[in-house]
Write a protein that holds these residues in place. Sequence first.
Motif, PDB file in Angstrom:
ATOM      1  N   ALA A  46      30.923  49.940  36.952  1.00 56.11           N
ATOM      2  CA  ALA A  46      32.169  49.797  36.198  1.00 56.11           C
ATOM      3  C   ALA A  46      32.304  50.946  35.210  1.00 56.11           C
ATOM      4  CB  ALA A  46      32.187  48.458  35.461  1.00 56.11           C
ATOM      5  N   GLY A  47      33.491  51.530  35.153  1.00 54.97           N
ATOM      6  CA  GLY A  47      33.726  52.661  34.263  1.00 54.97           C
ATOM      7  C   GLY A  47      33.523  54.009  34.922  1.00 54.97           C
ATOM      8  N   HIS A  48      32.949  54.028  36.127  1.00 53.15           N
ATOM      9  CA  HIS A  48      32.786  55.287  36.839  1.00 53.15           C
ATOM     10  C   HIS A  48      34.094  55.680  37.520  1.00 53.15           C
ATOM     11  CE1 HIS A  48      28.254  55.886  36.911  1.00 53.15           C
ATOM     12  NE2 HIS A  48      28.424  54.768  36.222  1.00 53.15           N
ATOM     13  N   ASP A  49      34.193  56.937  37.885  1.00 56.95           N
ATOM     14  CA  ASP A  49      35.408  57.473  38.496  1.00 56.95           C
ATOM     15  C   ASP A  49      35.256  57.460  40.015  1.00 56.95           C
ATOM     16  OD1 ASP A  49      37.769  58.766  39.060  1.00 56.95           O
ATOM     17  OD2 ASP A  49      37.078  60.742  38.406  1.00 56.95           O
ATOM     18  N   ILE A  50      35.511  56.297  40.612  1.00 59.14           N
ATOM     19  CA  ILE A  50      35.379  56.150  42.059  1.00 59.14           C
ATOM     20  C   ILE A  50      36.704  56.554  42.705  1.00 59.14           C
ATOM     21  CG2 ILE A  50      34.855  54.580  43.951  1.00 59.14           C
ATOM     22  CD1 ILE A  50      32.494  55.017  42.046  1.00 59.14           C
ATOM     23  N   ARG A  51      36.686  57.635  43.476  1.00 60.01           N
ATOM     24  CA  ARG A  51      37.913  58.171  44.056  1.00 60.01           C
ATOM     25  C   ARG A  51      38.230  57.605  45.444  1.00 60.01           C
ATOM     26  NH1 ARG A  51      39.225  63.216  41.710  1.00 60.01           N
ATOM     27  NH2 ARG A  51      38.592  63.126  39.506  1.00 60.01           N
ATOM     28  N   ARG A  52      37.190  57.354  46.235  1.00 59.91           N
ATOM     29  CA  ARG A  52      37.389  56.844  47.597  1.00 59.91           C
ATOM     30  C   ARG A  52      36.349  55.764  47.890  1.00 59.91           C
ATOM     31  NH1 ARG A  52      37.169  61.342  52.034  1.00 59.91           N
ATOM     32  NH2 ARG A  52      38.240  59.742  53.273  1.00 59.91           N
ATOM     33  N   VAL A  53      36.746  54.793  48.699  1.00 59.11           N
ATOM     34  CA  VAL A  53      35.823  53.772  49.196  1.00 59.11           C
ATOM     35  C   VAL A  53      35.949  53.772  50.720  1.00 59.11           C
ATOM     36  CG1 VAL A  53      35.185  51.341  49.234  1.00 59.11           C
ATOM     37  CG2 VAL A  53      36.023  52.372  47.109  1.00 59.11           C
ATOM     38  N   ILE A  54      34.840  54.069  51.385  1.00 56.07           N
ATOM     39  CA  ILE A  54      34.809  54.211  52.834  1.00 56.07           C
ATOM     40  C   ILE A  54      33.774  53.238  53.384  1.00 56.07           C
ATOM     41  CG2 ILE A  54      34.407  55.821  54.740  1.00 56.07           C
ATOM     42  CD1 ILE A  54      34.946  58.099  52.660  1.00 56.07           C
ATOM     43  N   ALA A  55      34.114  52.535  54.444  1.00 51.13           N
ATOM     44  CA  ALA A  55      33.190  51.570  55.027  1.00 51.13           C
ATOM     45  C   ALA A  55      33.046  51.805  56.521  1.00 51.13           C
ATOM     46  CB  ALA A  55      33.675  50.137  54.781  1.00 51.13           C
ATOM     47  N   SER A  56      31.946  51.314  57.069  1.00 51.26           N
ATOM     48  CA  SER A  56      31.830  51.253  58.525  1.00 51.26           C
ATOM     49  C   SER A  56      32.834  50.203  59.008  1.00 51.26           C
ATOM     50  CB  SER A  56      30.396  50.880  58.925  1.00 51.26           C
ATOM     51  OG  SER A  56      30.284  49.535  59.315  1.00 51.26           O
ATOM     52  N   PRO A  57      33.172  50.204  60.290  1.00 57.04           N
ATOM     53  CA  PRO A  57      34.202  49.282  60.769  1.00 57.04           C
ATOM     54  C   PRO A  57      33.762  47.827  60.896  1.00 57.04           C
ATOM     55  CG  PRO A  57      33.376  50.620  62.568  1.00 57.04           C
ATOM     56  CD  PRO A  57      32.775  51.173  61.320  1.00 57.04           C
ATOM     57  N   LEU A  58      32.495  47.520  60.675  1.00 50.46           N
ATOM     58  CA  LEU A  58      32.011  46.164  60.895  1.00 50.46           C
ATOM     59  C   LEU A  58      32.432  45.219  59.764  1.00 50.46           C
ATOM     60  CD1 LEU A  58      28.501  46.966  62.360  1.00 50.46           C
ATOM     61  CD2 LEU A  58      30.595  46.373  63.565  1.00 50.46           C
ATOM     62  N   THR A  59      32.515  43.942  60.093  1.00 47.16           N
ATOM     63  CA  THR A  59      33.032  42.938  59.151  1.00 47.16           C
ATOM     64  C   THR A  59      32.234  42.911  57.854  1.00 47.16           C
ATOM     65  OG1 THR A  59      33.784  41.584  61.009  1.00 47.16           O
ATOM     66  CG2 THR A  59      33.567  40.489  58.875  1.00 47.16           C
ATOM     67  N   ARG A  60      30.919  42.932  57.945  1.00 47.30           N
ATOM     68  CA  ARG A  60      30.089  42.773  56.753  1.00 47.30           C
ATOM     69  C   ARG A  60      30.230  43.944  55.778  1.00 47.30           C
ATOM     70  NH1 ARG A  60      26.923  43.697  61.222  1.00 47.30           N
ATOM     71  NH2 ARG A  60      25.313  45.316  61.173  1.00 47.30           N
ATOM     72  N   THR A  61      30.495  45.142  56.293  1.00 46.40           N
ATOM     73  CA  THR A  61      30.677  46.270  55.380  1.00 46.40           C
ATOM     74  C   THR A  61      32.078  46.263  54.781  1.00 46.40           C
ATOM     75  OG1 THR A  61      31.022  47.583  57.397  1.00 46.40           O
ATOM     76  CG2 THR A  61      28.928  47.843  56.260  1.00 46.40           C
ATOM     77  N   ARG A  62      33.058  45.866  55.566  1.00 46.36           N
ATOM     78  CA  ARG A  62      34.425  45.775  55.041  1.00 46.36           C
ATOM     79  C   ARG A  62      34.496  44.734  53.925  1.00 46.36           C
ATOM     80  NH1 ARG A  62      38.222  47.666  59.500  1.00 46.36           N
ATOM     81  NH2 ARG A  62      39.810  46.405  58.489  1.00 46.36           N
ATOM     82  N   GLU A  63      33.823  43.602  54.133  1.00 48.00           N
ATOM     83  CA  GLU A  63      33.809  42.573  53.093  1.00 48.00           C
ATOM     84  C   GLU A  63      33.028  43.032  51.865  1.00 48.00           C
ATOM     85  OE1 GLU A  63      34.257  38.613  55.952  1.00 48.00           O
ATOM     86  OE2 GLU A  63      32.287  39.123  55.112  1.00 48.00           O
ATOM     87  N   SER A  64      31.958  43.787  52.085  1.00 47.95           N
ATOM     88  CA  SER A  64      31.174  44.302  50.954  1.00 47.95           C
ATOM     89  C   SER A  64      31.932  45.363  50.176  1.00 47.95           C
ATOM     90  CB  SER A  64      29.849  44.882  51.456  1.00 47.95           C
ATOM     91  OG  SER A  64      29.038  43.879  52.024  1.00 47.95           O
ATOM     92  N   ALA A  65      32.892  46.021  50.832  1.00 51.50           N
ATOM     93  CA  ALA A  65      33.696  47.044  50.158  1.00 51.50           C
ATOM     94  C   ALA A  65      34.791  46.436  49.284  1.00 51.50           C
ATOM     95  CB  ALA A  65      34.328  47.969  51.192  1.00 51.50           C
ATOM     96  N   GLN A  66      35.167  45.199  49.558  1.00 54.57           N
ATOM     97  CA  GLN A  66      36.314  44.619  48.855  1.00 54.57           C
ATOM     98  C   GLN A  66      36.162  44.611  47.333  1.00 54.57           C
ATOM     99  OE1 GLN A  66      39.255  43.805  50.392  1.00 54.57           O
ATOM    100  NE2 GLN A  66      39.944  43.771  48.255  1.00 54.57           N
ATOM    101  N   PRO A  67      35.000  44.245  46.774  1.00 52.06           N
ATOM    102  CA  PRO A  67      34.876  44.294  45.308  1.00 52.06           C
ATOM    103  C   PRO A  67      35.075  45.689  44.726  1.00 52.06           C
ATOM    104  CG  PRO A  67      33.134  42.936  46.229  1.00 52.06           C
ATOM    105  CD  PRO A  67      33.800  43.633  47.386  1.00 52.06           C
ATOM    106  N   TRP A  68      34.716  46.719  45.491  1.00 50.74           N
ATOM    107  CA  TRP A  68      34.931  48.093  45.033  1.00 50.74           C
ATOM    108  C   TRP A  68      36.426  48.395  44.976  1.00 50.74           C
ATOM    109  CZ3 TRP A  68      30.787  51.070  43.509  1.00 50.74           C
ATOM    110  CH2 TRP A  68      29.522  50.596  43.861  1.00 50.74           C
ATOM    111  N   LEU A  69      37.164  47.904  45.959  1.00 51.62           N
ATOM    112  CA  LEU A  69      38.614  48.096  45.955  1.00 51.62           C
ATOM    113  C   LEU A  69      39.249  47.351  44.794  1.00 51.62           C
ATOM    114  CD1 LEU A  69      39.382  47.566  49.756  1.00 51.62           C
ATOM    115  CD2 LEU A  69      38.929  49.721  48.574  1.00 51.62           C
ATOM    116  N   ASP A  70      38.804  46.116  44.571  1.00 52.94           N
ATOM    117  CA  ASP A  70      39.364  45.295  43.502  1.00 52.94           C
ATOM    118  C   ASP A  70      39.124  45.911  42.126  1.00 52.94           C
ATOM    119  OD1 ASP A  70      40.076  43.484  45.461  1.00 52.94           O
ATOM    120  OD2 ASP A  70      38.368  42.153  45.109  1.00 52.94           O
TER     121      ASP A  70
END
Length: 212
Positions: A46-70
């Motif tokens: 939190a507080g870092h400058d995250i410019r892009r969030v990229i995931a593998s196409p599998l369900t578990r990585t997409r779901e793990s990426a969601q908090p980063w998007l939020d």
Amino acid sequence: MSADLVRLVRHGEVFNPAGVLYGRMPEFHLSDRGRDMARLAARSLAGHDIRRVIASPLTRTRESAQPWLDLFHPAAGLEIDERIIEPTNVFEGTNIRRAVRANPLLARHFRNPWRPSWGEPFAAIAARMMAAIHDAHASVDGGEVVLVSHQSPIWMAARTVQGRPLATDPRNRRCALSSITSLALRDGRFVEVSYEEPAAELLAGAVDQGAV
């Protein structure tokens, strides 16, 4: 034009009551604990400058990426890169111990653990993972890029930047669920600058037996 850091984030715990090697199989979702792990990983930066969030196409990585998007709301939303997907494996969809007990001939797939003979070569995994890292690093002007991937690809990248042999015992990989391996470009080559386990409080009771 390049990122300050590339963060390699492993997915959280997967709901896998049968203990199968899920590999690239679809619809293996995070468990409730896995969702908590993913949130802890994102909140740790939190507080870092995250410019892009990229995931593998599998369900578990997409779901793990969601908090980063939020938390970080990258302009492009979630991006998918096939190069950071889990490796192929001949045991995909099986419980390995049970499968080998039922058919001892399957043990032939363990004949060359240095390649490995059970799936995609370590060198091929490392090559595609490093290509994705290079592209992600060059794609932004400052800030950080998050790649949400899997144990084996992250470990292959870590071993590559450490200049160490790729072939290792899968049971001894340093890549816990929802861990973050951070890389930076120094003098023309990537180096590991940190390894963190932000979900460490949840690891003790976690099940982690489906990784390739």
